[in-house]
Design an enzyme around this catalytic site. Structure first.
Site, PDB file in Angstrom:
ATOM      1  N   PHE A 216      17.468 -30.381  19.101  1.00 27.32           N
ATOM      2  CA  PHE A 216      18.853 -30.115  19.492  1.00 27.32           C
ATOM      3  C   PHE A 216      19.440 -28.951  18.868  1.00 27.32           C
ATOM      4  O   PHE A 216      19.836 -28.824  17.715  1.00 27.32           O
ATOM      5  CB  PHE A 216      19.732 -31.585  18.868  1.00 27.32           C
ATOM      6  CG  PHE A 216      21.082 -31.640  19.507  1.00 27.32           C
ATOM      7  CD1 PHE A 216      21.416 -32.187  20.608  1.00 27.32           C
ATOM      8  CD2 PHE A 216      21.976 -31.369  18.609  1.00 27.32           C
ATOM      9  CE1 PHE A 216      22.571 -32.380  20.865  1.00 27.32           C
ATOM     10  CE2 PHE A 216      23.482 -31.401  18.880  1.00 27.32           C
ATOM     11  CZ  PHE A 216      23.579 -32.110  20.115  1.00 27.32           C
TER      12      PHE A 216
ATOM     13  N   LEU B  96      22.349 -26.703  18.698  1.00 28.14           N
ATOM     14  CA  LEU B  96      24.036 -26.553  18.813  1.00 28.14           C
ATOM     15  C   LEU B  96      24.182 -25.541  17.747  1.00 28.14           C
ATOM     16  O   LEU B  96      24.737 -24.561  18.252  1.00 28.14           O
ATOM     17  CB  LEU B  96      24.557 -27.925  18.686  1.00 28.14           C
ATOM     18  CG  LEU B  96      26.108 -27.765  18.424  1.00 28.14           C
ATOM     19  CD1 LEU B  96      26.509 -27.399  20.015  1.00 28.14           C
ATOM     20  CD2 LEU B  96      26.535 -29.289  18.441  1.00 28.14           C
TER      21      LEU B  96
ATOM     22  N   SER C 103      30.471 -26.198  11.672  1.00 34.07           N
ATOM     23  CA  SER C 103      31.629 -27.214  12.014  1.00 34.07           C
ATOM     24  C   SER C 103      32.332 -26.863  13.292  1.00 34.07           C
ATOM     25  O   SER C 103      32.531 -27.739  14.037  1.00 34.07           O
ATOM     26  CB  SER C 103      32.336 -27.560  10.901  1.00 34.07           C
ATOM     27  OG  SER C 103      31.911 -27.905   9.869  1.00 34.07           O
TER      28      SER C 103
ATOM     29  N   ARG D  62      11.637 -52.898 -17.186  1.00 34.83           N
ATOM     30  CA  ARG D  62      12.055 -52.107 -18.410  1.00 34.83           C
ATOM     31  C   ARG D  62      12.525 -52.953 -19.483  1.00 34.83           C
ATOM     32  O   ARG D  62      13.529 -53.464 -19.416  1.00 34.83           O
ATOM     33  CB  ARG D  62      12.852 -50.789 -18.136  1.00 34.83           C
ATOM     34  CG  ARG D  62      12.949 -49.846 -19.024  1.00 34.83           C
ATOM     35  CD  ARG D  62      12.184 -49.020 -19.661  1.00 34.83           C
ATOM     36  NE  ARG D  62      12.514 -48.134 -20.503  1.00 34.83           N
ATOM     37  CZ  ARG D  62      11.863 -47.379 -21.428  1.00 34.83           C
ATOM     38  NH1 ARG D  62      10.435 -47.437 -21.202  1.00 34.83           N
ATOM     39  NH2 ARG D  62      12.551 -46.356 -22.331  1.00 34.83           N
TER      40      ARG D  62
ATOM     41  N   GLU E  72      24.865 -33.380  11.104  1.00 29.38           N
ATOM     42  CA  GLU E  72      25.339 -34.003  12.210  1.00 29.38           C
ATOM     43  C   GLU E  72      26.927 -34.432  12.170  1.00 29.38           C
ATOM     44  O   GLU E  72      27.450 -35.318  12.108  1.00 29.38           O
ATOM     45  CB  GLU E  72      24.767 -35.490  12.544  1.00 29.38           C
ATOM     46  CG  GLU E  72      23.270 -34.947  12.899  1.00 29.38           C
ATOM     47  CD  GLU E  72      22.536 -36.247  13.693  1.00 29.38           C
ATOM     48  OE1 GLU E  72      23.134 -36.885  14.322  1.00 29.38           O
ATOM     49  OE2 GLU E  72      21.301 -36.005  13.813  1.00 29.38           O
TER      50      GLU E  72
HETATM   51  N1  CAA Z   1      33.169 -37.427  23.065  1.00 28.84           N
HETATM   52  C1  CAA Z   1      33.399 -36.964  24.193  1.00 28.84           C
HETATM   53  N2  CAA Z   1      34.372 -35.822  24.558  1.00 28.84           N
HETATM   54  C2  CAA Z   1      34.553 -35.036  23.115  1.00 28.84           C
HETATM   55  C3  CAA Z   1      34.049 -35.959  21.871  1.00 28.84           C
HETATM   56  C4  CAA Z   1      33.508 -37.010  22.145  1.00 28.84           C
HETATM   57  N3  CAA Z   1      32.995 -37.409  20.926  1.00 28.84           N
HETATM   58  N4  CAA Z   1      34.963 -35.037  20.904  1.00 28.84           N
HETATM   59  C5  CAA Z   1      35.394 -33.907  21.510  1.00 28.84           C
HETATM   60  N5  CAA Z   1      35.532 -34.151  22.852  1.00 28.84           N
HETATM   61  C6  CAA Z   1      36.110 -33.312  24.069  1.00 28.84           C
HETATM   62  C7  CAA Z   1      37.441 -33.499  23.482  1.00 28.84           C
HETATM   63  O1  CAA Z   1      38.068 -34.535  24.359  1.00 28.84           O
HETATM   64  C8  CAA Z   1      38.059 -32.051  24.270  1.00 28.84           C
HETATM   65  O2  CAA Z   1      38.031 -32.107  25.445  1.00 28.84           O
HETATM   66  P1  CAA Z   1      39.470 -31.783  26.270  1.00 28.84           P
HETATM   67  O3  CAA Z   1      39.766 -30.427  25.931  1.00 28.84           O
HETATM   68  O4  CAA Z   1      39.360 -32.315  28.044  1.00 28.84           O
HETATM   69  O5  CAA Z   1      40.489 -32.718  25.723  1.00 28.84           O
HETATM   70  C9  CAA Z   1      36.742 -31.031  24.170  1.00 28.84           C
HETATM   71  O6  CAA Z   1      35.775 -32.128  23.781  1.00 28.84           O
HETATM   72  C10 CAA Z   1      37.195 -30.343  22.872  1.00 28.84           C
HETATM   73  O7  CAA Z   1      37.281 -31.188  21.583  1.00 28.84           O
HETATM   74  P2  CAA Z   1      38.190 -30.858  20.358  1.00 28.84           P
HETATM   75  O8  CAA Z   1      39.283 -30.087  20.777  1.00 28.84           O
HETATM   76  O9  CAA Z   1      38.126 -31.867  19.314  1.00 28.84           O
HETATM   77  O10 CAA Z   1      37.162 -29.829  19.557  1.00 28.84           O
HETATM   78  P3  CAA Z   1      37.300 -28.941  18.385  1.00 28.84           P
HETATM   79  O11 CAA Z   1      36.680 -27.560  18.645  1.00 28.84           O
HETATM   80  O12 CAA Z   1      38.429 -29.137  17.574  1.00 28.84           O
HETATM   81  O13 CAA Z   1      36.066 -29.562  17.520  1.00 28.84           O
HETATM   82  C11 CAA Z   1      34.896 -31.079  16.216  1.00 28.84           C
HETATM   83  C12 CAA Z   1      36.049 -30.901  17.001  1.00 28.84           C
HETATM   84  C13 CAA Z   1      35.083 -32.740  15.718  1.00 28.84           C
HETATM   85  C14 CAA Z   1      35.264 -30.404  14.673  1.00 28.84           C
HETATM   86  C15 CAA Z   1      33.588 -30.689  16.634  1.00 28.84           C
HETATM   87  O14 CAA Z   1      33.435 -29.430  16.656  1.00 28.84           O
HETATM   88  C16 CAA Z   1      32.286 -31.133  15.744  1.00 28.84           C
HETATM   89  O15 CAA Z   1      32.168 -32.477  15.778  1.00 28.84           O
HETATM   90  N6  CAA Z   1      31.983 -30.335  14.742  1.00 28.84           N
HETATM   91  C17 CAA Z   1      30.539 -30.543  14.022  1.00 28.84           C
HETATM   92  C18 CAA Z   1      29.344 -30.454  15.073  1.00 28.84           C
HETATM   93  C19 CAA Z   1      28.223 -31.023  14.390  1.00 28.84           C
HETATM   94  O16 CAA Z   1      28.546 -32.193  14.170  1.00 28.84           O
HETATM   95  N7  CAA Z   1      27.196 -30.371  14.366  1.00 28.84           N
HETATM   96  C20 CAA Z   1      25.875 -30.980  14.159  1.00 28.84           C
HETATM   97  C21 CAA Z   1      24.814 -29.820  14.699  1.00 28.84           C
HETATM   98  S1  CAA Z   1      23.307 -30.881  14.962  1.00 28.84           S
HETATM   99  C22 CAA Z   1      22.423 -31.737  13.772  1.00 28.84           C
HETATM  100  O17 CAA Z   1      23.050 -31.205  12.414  1.00 28.84           O
HETATM  101  C23 CAA Z   1      21.220 -32.089  13.833  1.00 28.84           C
HETATM  102  C24 CAA Z   1      20.059 -31.995  13.086  1.00 28.84           C
HETATM  103  O18 CAA Z   1      19.463 -31.163  13.310  1.00 28.84           O
HETATM  104  C25 CAA Z   1      19.887 -33.019  12.184  1.00 28.84           C
END
Ligand code: CAA
Length: 382
Positions: free
Chosen positions: A123, A125, A132, A268, A363
């Site tokens: 994945f 991203l 973040s 122990r 995540e």
């Molecule tokens: N479900 C559906 N839609 C969602 C949502 C969800 N859970 N969360 C946000 N959205 C939508 C919002 O509704 C919004 O849409 P609208 O504009 O139409 O209202 C849009 O997405 C943007 O949302 P935000 O304004 O909340 O976005 P933001 O830029 O403020 O970010 C955040 C919010 C929670 C900080 C988000 O960016 C986030 O989760 N960041 C962390 C990223 C992350 O978890 N990365 C992990 C990488 S993968 C990994 O680690 C895997 C691995 O290899 C183990």
């Protein structure tokens, strides 16, 4: 509220437990030491149906619920958190999104081999400047006839080296920020796609975490998952489920560390008696058990809500935040109960502490989980 597991769920838990004890435990210290990917074990996990647990059987999966997934993830994580993260990413971040948003053709082509364990997914991203702040994607995809041309870099990609298929998020419309991100499947070996660097890590050292590079990588329109601009929503919804997986990983680490500390405290002897007779140790064990049970209840609530098709972003953030914090605390206390033995590799708990720490970071960091919970509270009330 019903806390009883079904016959099927109990069977899955027991199968995962037996597999972990027989197949993962024997080499887990060496794989951690050597930073060695558990190839054979992941193959067997595929054969057992653990790599696409929530995918319908029609698409190569096991057609199980999220509770079963939590149970299996917890058992695998009790013994080997590295194998568990490989499983978690494939299940909740790759297969889930393909099943939810993919077309029939895409499910046939990509989901079937991933869910049945013949192929492995990643994945993609995160980026150097989009951790973040995930919507700040610098990776771009530009339309060229029926194709898209991807350029950019990704990092912290679990399964980066060993995956066959990558879900890659890229900006297709910079102006629209989170609404201008799209999701593509990129296949290993695509010209211009390279695995740049495997990270050397504190924990989960049996899993590979890599940077990826994309230089004019051409993907056909048919490799776009969902519609143009759907990518951020796909990523966020996948992460809602992914966070249950990582919370289960943290729960497994905590349970593994607690079980080891409990049995060590009964063997122990100091001052002429088992150290479990001392109140200092008893209090630690009691706290560890209570907090771990609380983590499990939060996880089960989020998984039940997922199974009931309710919105569960807040609950998955809560269970990940709580379970990851608990895993670090329990692993630390397990080391303390083991004394000097806890500090050396043979007793496993030092690895558990190193493995636990990442659950507070990937995540979505604990800080991001607070944001998700607080925003949902403010918008929808308690
Ligand atoms: N479900 C559906 N839609 C969602 C949502 C969800 N859970 N969360 C946000 N959205 C939508 C919002 O509704 C919004 O849409 P609208 O504009 O139409 O209202 C849009 O997405 C943007 O949302 P935000 O304004 O909340 O976005 P933001 O830029 O403020 O970010 C955040 C919010 C929670 C900080 C988000 O960016 C986030 O989760 N960041 C962390 C990223 C992350 O978890 N990365 C992990 C990488 S993968 C990994 O680690 C895997 C691995 O290899 C183990």
């Amino acid at each position: 509220m019903n806390f009883n597991l079904t016959e099927e769920q109990l069977m899955i838990r027991d199968t995962a437990r037996q597999f972990a004890e027989e197949e993962l435990l024997p080499g887990v210290i060496d794989r951690d030491e050597e930073e060695e990917f558990p190839h054979e074990q992941i193959k067997k996990m595929g054969e057992l149906g653990f790599m696409g647990m929530m995918v319908p059987e029609q698409w190569g999966g096991s057609g199980l619920d999220a509770i079963s997934y939590v149970l299996a993830m917890t058992e695998i994580s009790k013994i080997d958190a590295s194998a568990a993260v490989v499983m978690s990413v494939n299940n909740s971040l790759v297969c889930w999104g393909l099943n939810e948003f993919g077309s029939t053709l895409q499910k046939e082509k990509y989901l079937k081999p991933l869910a049945s364990g013949q192929k492995l997914g990643a994945f993609a991203l995160s980026e150097p400047n989009a951790g973040s702040d995930a919507s700040n994607q610098a990776t771009s995809a530009v339309k060229n006839g029926e194709n898209w041309i991807i350029n950019g870099a990704k990092n912290w990609i679990t399964n980066g080296q060993n995956a066959d298929l990558y879900l890659v998020f890229a900006s297709t419309d910079k102006v629209n920020k989170s609404h201008g991100i799209s999701c593509f499947v990129v296949e290993k070996g695509a010209p211009g796609f390279t695995v740049l660097k495997k990270e050397r890590k504190l924990g989960i050292r049996g899993s590979d975490t890599c940077s990826l590079g994309f230089t004019d990588v051409v993907v056909h329109q048919s490799a776009m998952i969902g519609k143009e601009g759907d990518g951020f929503r796909i990523a966020m919804q996948s992460l809602d489920g992914g966070r249950i997986g990582i919370a289960s990983q943290a729960l497994g680490i905590a349970k593994g560390a607690l079980e080891r500390a409990l049995s060590y405290s009964k063997e122990r002897k100091q001052f002429g008696q088992e150290i479990s007779n001392f109140q200092a140790i008893q209090w630690k064990l009691a706290e560890m058990a209570m907090q771990t049970d609380a983590a499990e209840l939060l996880i089960m609530r989020a998984a039940s809500m997922k199974d009931e098709h309710k919105k569960y972003s807040r609950e998955s953030a809560m269970c990940k935040l709580y379970a990851s914090r608990n895993a670090v605390q329990v692993a630390l206390e397990a080391i303390q109960i083991h004394g000097g033995y806890g500090y050396v590799k043979e007793y496993h708990v030092e690895r558990m502490l190193r493995d636990a720490k990442i659950t507070e970071i990937y995540e979505g960091t604990s800080e991001v989980q607070h944001i998700v919970i607080a925003r949902d509270l403010i918008k929808n009330g308690y």
